[in-house]
Design a protein around this motif. Sequence first.
Motif, PDB file in Angstrom:
ATOM      1  N   TYR A   1      -7.903   6.503 -12.019  1.00  0.00           N
ATOM      2  CA  TYR A   1      -8.052   6.111 -13.417  1.00  0.00           C
ATOM      3  C   TYR A   1      -7.472   4.730 -13.654  1.00  0.00           C
ATOM      4  O   TYR A   1      -6.319   4.447 -13.288  1.00  0.00           O
TER       5      TYR A   1
ATOM      6  N   PRO B   1     -11.847   2.784 -19.465  1.00  0.00           N
ATOM      7  CA  PRO B   1     -11.371   4.090 -19.941  1.00  0.00           C
ATOM      8  C   PRO B   1     -12.349   5.241 -19.824  1.00  0.00           C
ATOM      9  O   PRO B   1     -11.931   6.401 -19.876  1.00  0.00           O
TER      10      PRO B   1
ATOM     11  N   LEU C   1     -14.632   8.094 -15.424  1.00  0.00           N
ATOM     12  CA  LEU C   1     -13.790   9.267 -15.191  1.00  0.00           C
ATOM     13  C   LEU C   1     -14.395  10.220 -14.173  1.00  0.00           C
ATOM     14  O   LEU C   1     -14.309  11.451 -14.324  1.00  0.00           O
TER      15      LEU C   1
ATOM     16  N   THR D   1     -10.002   7.345 -23.647  1.00  0.00           N
ATOM     17  CA  THR D   1     -10.020   8.374 -22.613  1.00  0.00           C
ATOM     18  C   THR D   1      -9.611   9.722 -23.187  1.00  0.00           C
ATOM     19  O   THR D   1     -10.254  10.748 -22.933  1.00  0.00           O
TER      20      THR D   1
END
Length: 213
Positions: A116, A121, A124, A153
């Motif tokens: 990450y 953001p 994922l 996020t």
Amino acid sequence: MDVDKMSDSDDDVPRLSAETMAALQEFYKSQELTEASDVQSGISENWNLSQFWYTDATAEALAKETLRAAGSTGRIACVSCPSLYKKLQQLKPATCTTVLLEFDKRFSVYKDFVFYDFNTPLELANLQKNTFEVVVADPPYLSEECLSKTAQTVRFLSSGKVILCTGAVMEDLAADLLGVTMCSFVPSHARNLANVFRCFTNFDTHYLNQGNS
């Protein structure tokens, strides 16, 4: 050299009992396992990555609150808070799922590790939107940019409950971005930080002594 005398002196050397030897072997085995675990966990802080581990008491309080909020079969996302993730592994039931989102690839030894970078953001991996009962985030930097991107996020992952640990100076921005309010609980770190650090949530807590009514 007198061979007989040498043999006699050997007999005088103290010998450990079988029970003592077994206890020593168990101790050394335990030490080896602990050292291996520490290395595997990558527990040493990397200040270049702005890493500051929680004290054990803080990690335990956050972990208990997180588990209480998630339920026995809940899903928990830890965003940039590996020392909390480690404590959750110790306390959580087998039916509870935890995922660690972290920039430091030393933590890739964990099967639940997801690389990450707060600068991207929403990159994922295969994590799905709104699939975590609780998201706990500890942005690495005290800046509006870092919190704003981390909040993206958190909003993507969360199905409701959020715990945010960051500097007290971020209170207003945290409220705007995530609808969280400051708890009375004050997190502490293994190494003291110059900035005042606080915890924020958007739900009623027990272990963090906060009511967000």
